[in-house]
Design a protein around this motif. Structure first.
Motif, PDB file in Angstrom:
ATOM      1  N   ARG A  30       9.351  -9.867  -1.473  1.00 43.93           N
ATOM      2  CA  ARG A  30       7.840 -10.145  -1.173  1.00 43.93           C
ATOM      3  C   ARG A  30       7.514 -11.582  -0.754  1.00 43.93           C
ATOM      4  O   ARG A  30       8.515 -12.411  -1.037  1.00 43.93           O
ATOM      5  CB  ARG A  30       7.061 -10.304  -2.451  1.00 43.93           C
ATOM      6  CG  ARG A  30       7.235  -8.657  -3.170  1.00 43.93           C
ATOM      7  CD  ARG A  30       6.029  -8.339  -4.120  1.00 43.93           C
ATOM      8  NE  ARG A  30       6.000  -6.909  -4.719  1.00 43.93           N
ATOM      9  CZ  ARG A  30       5.358  -6.211  -4.057  1.00 43.93           C
ATOM     10  NH1 ARG A  30       4.571  -6.093  -2.873  1.00 43.93           N
ATOM     11  NH2 ARG A  30       5.187  -4.904  -4.263  1.00 43.93           N
ATOM     12  N   VAL A  31       6.713 -11.758   0.459  1.00 44.89           N
ATOM     13  CA  VAL A  31       6.498 -12.890   0.859  1.00 44.89           C
ATOM     14  C   VAL A  31       5.076 -13.083   1.175  1.00 44.89           C
ATOM     15  O   VAL A  31       4.343 -12.091   1.104  1.00 44.89           O
ATOM     16  CB  VAL A  31       7.262 -12.918   2.403  1.00 44.89           C
ATOM     17  CG1 VAL A  31       8.525 -12.829   2.350  1.00 44.89           C
ATOM     18  CG2 VAL A  31       6.649 -11.919   3.285  1.00 44.89           C
ATOM     19  N   PRO A  32       4.742 -14.450   1.063  1.00 44.86           N
ATOM     20  CA  PRO A  32       3.208 -14.604   1.007  1.00 44.86           C
ATOM     21  C   PRO A  32       2.228 -14.349   2.636  1.00 44.86           C
ATOM     22  O   PRO A  32       1.435 -13.931   2.439  1.00 44.86           O
ATOM     23  CB  PRO A  32       3.129 -16.256   1.257  1.00 44.86           C
ATOM     24  CG  PRO A  32       4.468 -16.544   0.404  1.00 44.86           C
ATOM     25  CD  PRO A  32       5.344 -15.779   0.950  1.00 44.86           C
ATOM     26  N   SER A  33       3.360 -14.266   3.502  1.00 44.27           N
ATOM     27  CA  SER A  33       2.848 -13.849   4.605  1.00 44.27           C
ATOM     28  C   SER A  33       3.975 -13.825   5.852  1.00 44.27           C
ATOM     29  O   SER A  33       4.926 -14.454   5.559  1.00 44.27           O
ATOM     30  CB  SER A  33       1.842 -14.911   5.471  1.00 44.27           C
ATOM     31  OG  SER A  33       1.625 -14.792   6.792  1.00 44.27           O
ATOM     32  N   ARG A  48      -0.433  -8.454   8.994  1.00 45.47           N
ATOM     33  CA  ARG A  48      -1.504  -9.374   9.941  1.00 45.47           C
ATOM     34  C   ARG A  48      -0.827  -9.431  11.290  1.00 45.47           C
ATOM     35  O   ARG A  48       0.565  -9.005  11.414  1.00 45.47           O
ATOM     36  CB  ARG A  48      -1.686 -10.474   9.154  1.00 45.47           C
ATOM     37  CG  ARG A  48      -0.537 -11.464   9.012  1.00 45.47           C
ATOM     38  CD  ARG A  48      -0.795 -12.717   8.019  1.00 45.47           C
ATOM     39  NE  ARG A  48      -0.805 -12.046   6.717  1.00 45.47           N
ATOM     40  CZ  ARG A  48      -1.147 -12.776   5.531  1.00 45.47           C
ATOM     41  NH1 ARG A  48      -1.604 -14.171   5.750  1.00 45.47           N
ATOM     42  NH2 ARG A  48      -1.248 -12.269   4.400  1.00 45.47           N
ATOM     43  N   ILE A  49      -1.423  -9.804  12.210  1.00 43.41           N
ATOM     44  CA  ILE A  49      -0.993 -10.205  13.735  1.00 43.41           C
ATOM     45  C   ILE A  49       0.236 -10.971  13.310  1.00 43.41           C
ATOM     46  O   ILE A  49       0.368 -12.376  12.816  1.00 43.41           O
ATOM     47  CB  ILE A  49      -1.728 -10.895  14.669  1.00 43.41           C
ATOM     48  CG1 ILE A  49      -2.993  -9.906  14.666  1.00 43.41           C
ATOM     49  CG2 ILE A  49      -1.143 -11.131  15.738  1.00 43.41           C
ATOM     50  CD1 ILE A  49      -2.640  -8.409  14.973  1.00 43.41           C
ATOM     51  N   GLY A  94       0.801  -1.190  -0.067  1.00 41.45           N
ATOM     52  CA  GLY A  94       0.057  -0.032  -0.106  1.00 41.45           C
ATOM     53  C   GLY A  94       0.952   1.295  -0.075  1.00 41.45           C
ATOM     54  O   GLY A  94       1.909   1.217   0.205  1.00 41.45           O
ATOM     55  N   GLU A  95       0.181   2.448  -0.161  1.00 42.73           N
ATOM     56  CA  GLU A  95       0.707   3.701  -0.442  1.00 42.73           C
ATOM     57  C   GLU A  95       1.593   3.904   0.864  1.00 42.73           C
ATOM     58  O   GLU A  95       2.463   4.520   0.795  1.00 42.73           O
ATOM     59  CB  GLU A  95       0.021   4.640  -0.862  1.00 42.73           C
ATOM     60  CG  GLU A  95       0.305   6.170  -0.724  1.00 42.73           C
ATOM     61  CD  GLU A  95      -0.681   7.165  -0.989  1.00 42.73           C
ATOM     62  OE1 GLU A  95      -0.360   7.936  -1.648  1.00 42.73           O
ATOM     63  OE2 GLU A  95      -1.742   7.047  -0.234  1.00 42.73           O
ATOM     64  N   SER A  96       0.704   3.672   2.096  1.00 39.71           N
ATOM     65  CA  SER A  96       1.418   4.152   3.328  1.00 39.71           C
ATOM     66  C   SER A  96       2.786   3.379   3.606  1.00 39.71           C
ATOM     67  O   SER A  96       3.702   3.956   4.304  1.00 39.71           O
ATOM     68  CB  SER A  96       0.324   3.994   4.519  1.00 39.71           C
ATOM     69  OG  SER A  96       0.031   2.711   4.609  1.00 39.71           O
ATOM     70  N   THR A  97       2.886   2.267   3.185  1.00 40.87           N
ATOM     71  CA  THR A  97       4.106   1.589   3.193  1.00 40.87           C
ATOM     72  C   THR A  97       5.133   2.100   2.448  1.00 40.87           C
ATOM     73  O   THR A  97       6.254   2.262   3.010  1.00 40.87           O
ATOM     74  CB  THR A  97       3.924   0.143   2.900  1.00 40.87           C
ATOM     75  OG1 THR A  97       3.207  -0.742   3.802  1.00 40.87           O
ATOM     76  CG2 THR A  97       5.248  -0.610   2.840  1.00 40.87           C
ATOM     77  N   GLU A 142       4.326  -8.124   2.552  1.00 37.88           N
ATOM     78  CA  GLU A 142       3.782  -9.649   2.473  1.00 37.88           C
ATOM     79  C   GLU A 142       2.380  -9.385   1.520  1.00 37.88           C
ATOM     80  O   GLU A 142       1.991  -8.462   1.370  1.00 37.88           O
ATOM     81  CB  GLU A 142       3.077 -10.100   3.771  1.00 37.88           C
ATOM     82  CG  GLU A 142       1.975  -9.170   4.608  1.00 37.88           C
ATOM     83  CD  GLU A 142       1.189  -9.674   5.741  1.00 37.88           C
ATOM     84  OE1 GLU A 142       1.674 -10.830   6.192  1.00 37.88           O
ATOM     85  OE2 GLU A 142       0.537  -8.912   6.371  1.00 37.88           O
ATOM     86  N   ASP A 143       2.064 -10.568   1.006  1.00 33.38           N
ATOM     87  CA  ASP A 143       0.944 -10.452   0.293  1.00 33.38           C
ATOM     88  C   ASP A 143      -0.541 -10.227   1.094  1.00 33.38           C
ATOM     89  O   ASP A 143      -0.434 -10.520   2.385  1.00 33.38           O
ATOM     90  CB  ASP A 143       0.465 -11.811  -0.295  1.00 33.38           C
ATOM     91  CG  ASP A 143       1.572 -12.063  -1.411  1.00 33.38           C
ATOM     92  OD1 ASP A 143       2.160 -11.250  -1.929  1.00 33.38           O
ATOM     93  OD2 ASP A 143       1.787 -13.239  -1.682  1.00 33.38           O
ATOM     94  N   PRO A 144      -1.535  -9.431   0.458  1.00 34.70           N
ATOM     95  CA  PRO A 144      -2.582  -9.097   1.274  1.00 34.70           C
ATOM     96  C   PRO A 144      -3.316 -10.351   1.593  1.00 34.70           C
ATOM     97  O   PRO A 144      -3.437 -11.243   0.812  1.00 34.70           O
ATOM     98  CB  PRO A 144      -3.587  -8.411   0.374  1.00 34.70           C
ATOM     99  CG  PRO A 144      -3.013  -8.655  -1.009  1.00 34.70           C
ATOM    100  CD  PRO A 144      -1.479  -9.001  -0.839  1.00 34.70           C
ATOM    101  N   LEU A 145      -3.973 -10.428   2.806  1.00 37.60           N
ATOM    102  CA  LEU A 145      -5.121 -11.488   3.100  1.00 37.60           C
ATOM    103  C   LEU A 145      -6.240 -11.555   2.360  1.00 37.60           C
ATOM    104  O   LEU A 145      -6.809 -10.272   1.858  1.00 37.60           O
ATOM    105  CB  LEU A 145      -5.370 -11.578   4.462  1.00 37.60           C
ATOM    106  CG  LEU A 145      -5.921 -12.449   5.377  1.00 37.60           C
ATOM    107  CD1 LEU A 145      -5.223 -13.856   5.308  1.00 37.60           C
ATOM    108  CD2 LEU A 145      -6.531 -12.205   6.683  1.00 37.60           C
ATOM    109  N   SER A 146      -6.787 -12.542   1.782  1.00 37.10           N
ATOM    110  CA  SER A 146      -7.981 -12.589   0.826  1.00 37.10           C
ATOM    111  C   SER A 146      -9.133 -11.781   1.607  1.00 37.10           C
ATOM    112  O   SER A 146      -9.248 -12.141   2.992  1.00 37.10           O
ATOM    113  CB  SER A 146      -8.270 -14.169   0.403  1.00 37.10           C
ATOM    114  OG  SER A 146      -9.014 -14.693   1.396  1.00 37.10           O
TER     115      SER A 146
END
Length: 282
Positions: A122-125, A149-150, A38-41, A60-64
């Protein structure tokens, strides 16, 4: 900024009238930004890149959305989750378009752009084994977290360095999301602010390093509050990164601005509209 990480009163914020500047150069030790997309990142990365010679960004990739909705429904129930999805999917994009000029004014008044040249992975999570291995290979001096994510206990325990987060809200009162909005909704404008804290396995429950409160204008809405949180948080973050890279210990401070502890989510569509009509909370 808060000198030395200690806070005895709300720190003077970076606002549309007080630009965030690059500050002193921080060289010789590695900072890893562990973030969501995202832009804020990009803004946080560019801020750090202007201060740190050795920055690595891990996104990380976004959560679906379906998986996120299921998780949310388990916490708040399907009716509330549906209302939150409607707010995020229908009303929030409208508010963002309406607030475009205000957002540009907030972000444009800082010296922080949205382009950085740091190495990007880039990582999946953040919680994948591959992420643990990548972080071990990078051997960071400090990890800055933004919009992930947490993070699991396993990942945190694998890191031999401080892990720091900029949170949009005064913790522990306003954990979760939209801390500024919920402070206004509860009729506490004096509790609108940003927290920099250490990351633990909980949701925004880590030890507080610094906090700053700020005012909002009648041009601001829930679409622009995140930008205000961000530019105020960058000043606080810079101080904490300075401390770590200078070889100094981070010093947690007591929670003294807002009493209590709560976990907050997106408002429902109908909840937002009702508060806006009834109390003028935008």
């Amino acid at each position: 900024m808060v000198p030395g990480g200690a806070l005895t009163e709300p720190a003077e914020p970076a606002s549309a009238d007080t630009p965030v500047t690059a500050g002193s150069s921080l060289e010789g030790r590695r900072v890893v930004l562990l973030a969501g997309p995202g832009e804020s990142t990009d803004i946080v990365a560019n801020f750090l890149a202007s201060r740190v010679r050795d920055l690595v960004v891990v996104v990380e990739d976004p959560l679906s959305r379906l998986r996120m909705a299921r998780r949310r429904a388990r916490r708040v129930g399907w009716i509330a989750a549906a209302g939150q999805i409607l707010f995020v999917g229908l009303l929030q994009p409208v508010l963002r378009r309406q607030g475009a000029h205000r957002r540009a004014a907030i972000l444009g008044a800082t010296s922080v752009g949205v382009t950085h040249g740091a190495p990007l992975h880039r990582v999946p999570s953040v919680n994948d084994e591959a992420t643990v291995a990548l972080l071990a290979s990078l051997a960071p001096t400090v990890v800055v977290v933004h919009g992930t994510r947490i993070i699991s206990s396993r990942v945190l325990q694998s890191l031999d360095c401080p892990v720091v987060n900029v949170h949009a809200g005064i913790t522990p009162r306003y954990r979760g999301v939209h801390g500024g909005y919920w402070a206004l909704a509860e009729r506490h404008p004096e509790w609108v602010g940003t927290t920099v804290h250490l990351v633990d396995p909980g949701i925004d429950t880590g030890a507080i390093l610094a906090q700053a409160t700020f005012d909002v204008t009648d041009q601001d809405t829930i679409a622009t509050y995140p930008d205000l949180h961000l530019i105020h948080g960058l000043a606080l973050l810079g101080t904490q990164v300075d401390r770590v890279l200078a070889g100094r210990e981070l010093e947690p401070v007591p929670a003294g601005i807002a009493p209590g502890s709560g976990l907050y989510y997106h408002p429902t569509l109908w909840g937002y509209l009702w508060r806006r009509w009834r109390h003028g909370v935008r």
